[in-house]
Design an enzyme around this catalytic site. Structure first.
Site, PDB file in Angstrom:
ATOM      1  N   ASN A 118       0.531  -0.744  -0.237  1.00  0.00           N
ATOM      2  CA  ASN A 118      -0.168   0.558  -0.254  1.00  0.00           C
ATOM      3  C   ASN A 118       0.270   1.193  -0.335  1.00  0.00           C
ATOM      4  O   ASN A 118      -0.063   2.727   0.053  1.00  0.00           O
ATOM      5  CB  ASN A 118      -1.052   0.333   0.845  1.00  0.00           C
ATOM      6  N   ARG A 257       3.395   6.432  11.991  1.00  0.00           N
ATOM      7  CA  ARG A 257       2.297   6.091  12.644  1.00  0.00           C
ATOM      8  C   ARG A 257       2.240   7.092  14.588  1.00  0.00           C
ATOM      9  O   ARG A 257       3.177   7.996  13.853  1.00  0.00           O
ATOM     10  CB  ARG A 257       3.450   4.905  13.694  1.00  0.00           C
ATOM     11  N   GLN A 286      -5.923   3.156  17.791  1.00  0.00           N
ATOM     12  CA  GLN A 286      -7.162   3.457  16.659  1.00  0.00           C
ATOM     13  C   GLN A 286      -7.413   2.351  17.116  1.00  0.00           C
ATOM     14  O   GLN A 286      -7.044   0.619  17.926  1.00  0.00           O
ATOM     15  CB  GLN A 286      -6.150   2.578  15.455  1.00  0.00           C
ATOM     16  N   HIS A 310      -7.849   5.861  10.058  1.00  0.00           N
ATOM     17  CA  HIS A 310      -5.973   5.796   9.208  1.00  0.00           C
ATOM     18  C   HIS A 310      -7.115   4.551   8.317  1.00  0.00           C
ATOM     19  O   HIS A 310      -7.763   3.355   8.352  1.00  0.00           O
ATOM     20  CB  HIS A 310      -5.896   4.647  10.597  1.00  0.00           C
TER      21      HIS A 310
HETATM   22  P1  NAI Z   1      10.521   0.385   4.048  1.00  0.00           P
HETATM   23  O1  NAI Z   1      10.566  -0.175   5.778  1.00  0.00           O
HETATM   24  O2  NAI Z   1      10.243   0.646   2.813  1.00  0.00           O
HETATM   25  O3  NAI Z   1      11.014   2.638   5.481  1.00  0.00           O
HETATM   26  C1  NAI Z   1      11.377   3.045   6.257  1.00  0.00           C
HETATM   27  C2  NAI Z   1      12.323   3.584   6.166  1.00  0.00           C
HETATM   28  O4  NAI Z   1      12.367   4.740   7.462  1.00  0.00           O
HETATM   29  C3  NAI Z   1      14.086   2.695   5.945  1.00  0.00           C
HETATM   30  O5  NAI Z   1      14.483   3.480   5.075  1.00  0.00           O
HETATM   31  C4  NAI Z   1      14.015   3.214   7.408  1.00  0.00           C
HETATM   32  O6  NAI Z   1      15.701   3.415   7.406  1.00  0.00           O
HETATM   33  C5  NAI Z   1      13.238   5.033   7.783  1.00  0.00           C
HETATM   34  N1  NAI Z   1      13.841   4.843   9.206  1.00  0.00           N
HETATM   35  C6  NAI Z   1      13.861   3.837  10.186  1.00  0.00           C
HETATM   36  N2  NAI Z   1      13.908   4.217  11.427  1.00  0.00           N
HETATM   37  C7  NAI Z   1      13.940   5.522  11.530  1.00  0.00           C
HETATM   38  C8  NAI Z   1      14.417   6.606  12.393  1.00  0.00           C
HETATM   39  N3  NAI Z   1      14.773   6.652  13.363  1.00  0.00           N
HETATM   40  N4  NAI Z   1      14.970   8.056  11.542  1.00  0.00           N
HETATM   41  C9  NAI Z   1      15.164   7.967  10.206  1.00  0.00           C
HETATM   42  N5  NAI Z   1      14.776   7.198   9.196  1.00  0.00           N
HETATM   43  C10 NAI Z   1      14.447   6.468   9.372  1.00  0.00           C
HETATM   44  O7  NAI Z   1       9.059   1.509   5.178  1.00  0.00           O
HETATM   45  P2  NAI Z   1       7.718   1.943   3.903  1.00  0.00           P
HETATM   46  O8  NAI Z   1       6.936   0.579   3.202  1.00  0.00           O
HETATM   47  O9  NAI Z   1       8.460   3.310   3.391  1.00  0.00           O
HETATM   48  O10 NAI Z   1       6.593   2.655   5.612  1.00  0.00           O
HETATM   49  C11 NAI Z   1       6.682   2.938   6.768  1.00  0.00           C
HETATM   50  C12 NAI Z   1       5.838   3.116   7.551  1.00  0.00           C
HETATM   51  O11 NAI Z   1       4.471   3.986   6.715  1.00  0.00           O
HETATM   52  C13 NAI Z   1       5.536   1.898   7.982  1.00  0.00           C
HETATM   53  O12 NAI Z   1       6.426   1.323   8.687  1.00  0.00           O
HETATM   54  C14 NAI Z   1       4.297   1.972   8.936  1.00  0.00           C
HETATM   55  O13 NAI Z   1       4.746   2.245   9.599  1.00  0.00           O
HETATM   56  C15 NAI Z   1       3.143   3.682   7.529  1.00  0.00           C
HETATM   57  N6  NAI Z   1       2.720   3.064   6.413  1.00  0.00           N
HETATM   58  C16 NAI Z   1       1.174   3.146   7.119  1.00  0.00           C
HETATM   59  C17 NAI Z   1       0.354   3.424   6.287  1.00  0.00           C
HETATM   60  C18 NAI Z   1      -1.227   4.031   6.355  1.00  0.00           C
HETATM   61  O14 NAI Z   1      -1.894   2.786   6.232  1.00  0.00           O
HETATM   62  N7  NAI Z   1      -1.348   5.441   7.036  1.00  0.00           N
HETATM   63  C19 NAI Z   1       0.397   1.766   5.260  1.00  0.00           C
HETATM   64  C20 NAI Z   1       1.490   1.809   4.813  1.00  0.00           C
HETATM   65  C21 NAI Z   1       2.796   1.962   5.814  1.00  0.00           C
END
Ligand code: NAI
Length: 362
Positions: A118, A257, A286, A310
């Site tokens: 997504n 989040r 939530q 959400h």
């Molecule tokens: P991803 O794993 O591709 O990217 C996450 C990035 O955040 C990585 O590059 C990682 O190095 C970075 N990161 C982690 N800790 C960090 C920190 N302390 N400081 C800076 N960067 C940091 O994940 P993706 O697919 O981009 O998703 C990210 C988040 O989005 C998910 O974990 C989820 O919480 C949220 N999400 C929300 C959705 C919604 O419906 N609102 C749906 C899908 C994801």
């Protein structure tokens, strides 16, 4: 017999009107026939809070737990202790922070998600939310619905996105897609803050610059978009202190989040006019309580609140992808086939991803 437990949100009449709402208890991710074919028990419920919930009752002997981040079944360390048979947790979507990943590792329970399912859905929502804040859309719409007409009242807080500095905290799949989608708006600069650097060609393709110091990063932004997972070092990363690094009048969009931000600090910053807006769809708990400050917070002119439930990552297109991905993970588990490596969050007692914090391999 294998027992699969799914915690999903109720669709009610909407699930009847729209059979593509696969993520509802009624439509059960389309997995009922598959589980029946295998002779498995498939328990689907939305009841997830408290000791009398169906979740707490059925987790005790479930082999597989399916959850979504939209109506999260919070699998705490204490609940994991009661889940004697649990081997696999599947997040139908992306983001597995509602599961205590360290406790899962202690028990060698695997946690997988449908990586990428997504990310476009969320990136589109981010761009929409940035625009609705910067252009002051919500109060403009509320005014029209109320039967009023006052251009000045709206225009005094409306800007162009062009020539603004926009930064993403986290430049993974979603963060990068947000940057890609912002390029045509001709921002002054695109910045990112992430302990993992983008590949040089990817950075060049969107003309983004990495800033390694959080204070320096935040201090340059007109718009902050938050796209990192929730883990030990990101919980509350946006708080009274870090909000003070932002320029007065900055806008924040958080679809990652809720608990990445301290709710009361964000509300205070908006209400005082330090930030001009906050939008997103994620809440620390939530469903969000009815008295959550983000439901009612507004800027000094009644502006700046772009919060919704959400749903950014649960568009009908996304539901199709994460339902299919959930079935694939389940089927790989059944047949003992290798899982797609990028879907694995933790397995065999270790983190398999670099996205949930900088960790040493054991
Ligand atoms: P991803 O794993 O591709 O990217 C996450 C990035 O955040 C990585 O590059 C990682 O190095 C970075 N990161 C982690 N800790 C960090 C920190 N302390 N400081 C800076 N960067 C940091 O994940 P993706 O697919 O981009 O998703 C990210 C988040 O989005 C998910 O974990 C989820 O919480 C949220 N999400 C929300 C959705 C919604 O419906 N609102 C749906 C899908 C994801």
């Amino acid at each position: 017999m294998v027992k699969v437990l799914a915690i999903l949100y109720d669709g009610g009449e909407h699930a009847v009107q729209q059979p593509k709402l696969l993520g509802t208890t009624e439509n059960s991710l389309g997995l009922k026939p598959y589980c029946e074919e295998q002779g498995w028990e498939y328990v689907v419920t939305s009841s997830k809070e408290g000791k009398d919930s169906e979740f707490q009752k059925h987790i005790k002997d479930a082999d597989v737990l399916i959850t979504t981040p939209f109506h999260p079944g919070y699998l705490t360390a204490d609940l994991i202790k009661t889940a004697k048979n649990l081997k696999l947790c599947i997040t139908a979507g992306v983001g597995s922070d509602h599961i205590d990943l360290n406790a899962a590792n202690e028990r060698k329970i695997s946690v997988l998600e449908v990586t990428g399912s997504n990310v476009v859905s969320v990136a589109e929502h981010v761009v929409m939310s940035i625009l609705l804040l910067v252009r002051n859309f919500v109060p403009a719409h509320e005014q029209i619905m109320a039967g009023d007409w006052n251009v000045a009242a709206i225009a005094k807080d409306a800007y162009d996105l062009e020539a603004k500095v926009i930064g993403t905290l986290g430049a993974g799949r979603i963060g990068y897609r947000v940057l890609q989608r912002l390029v045509p708006f001709e921002p002054k600069e695109l910045l990112y803050y992430d302990y993992q650097s983008l590949p040089a060609d990817a950075e060049k393709a969107v003309n983004a610059r990495r800033v390694e110091d959080l204070k320096e990063f935040l201090g340059q932004l007109d718009v902050l978009t938050i796209n990192c997972p929730l883990h030990e070092t990101t919980r509350g990363i946006i708080n009274k202190e870090t909000l003070s690094y932002l320029k007065k009048g900055a806008w924040i969009v958080n679809t990652a989040r809720g608990a990445l931000c301290v709710a009361e600090d964000v509300a205070a910053a908006l209400e005082s006019g330090h930030i001009a807006g906050y939008a997103g769809d994620v809440w620390a708990q939530q469903p969000a309580p009815s008295d959550h400050p983000w439901r009612s917070m507004r800027g000094p002119h009644g502006n700046g609140n772009g919060m919704v439930a959400h749903y950014s990552g649960t568009t009908l297109d996304a539901q199709q992808r994460y339902a299919a991905g959930t079935k694939k993970i389940l089927d790989n588990w059944r047949t003992g086939s290798a899982q797609t490596p990028s879907d694995i969050i933790v397995t065999d007692g270790e983190y398999a991803t670099k996205a949930y914090g900088q960790r040493e391999k054991k």
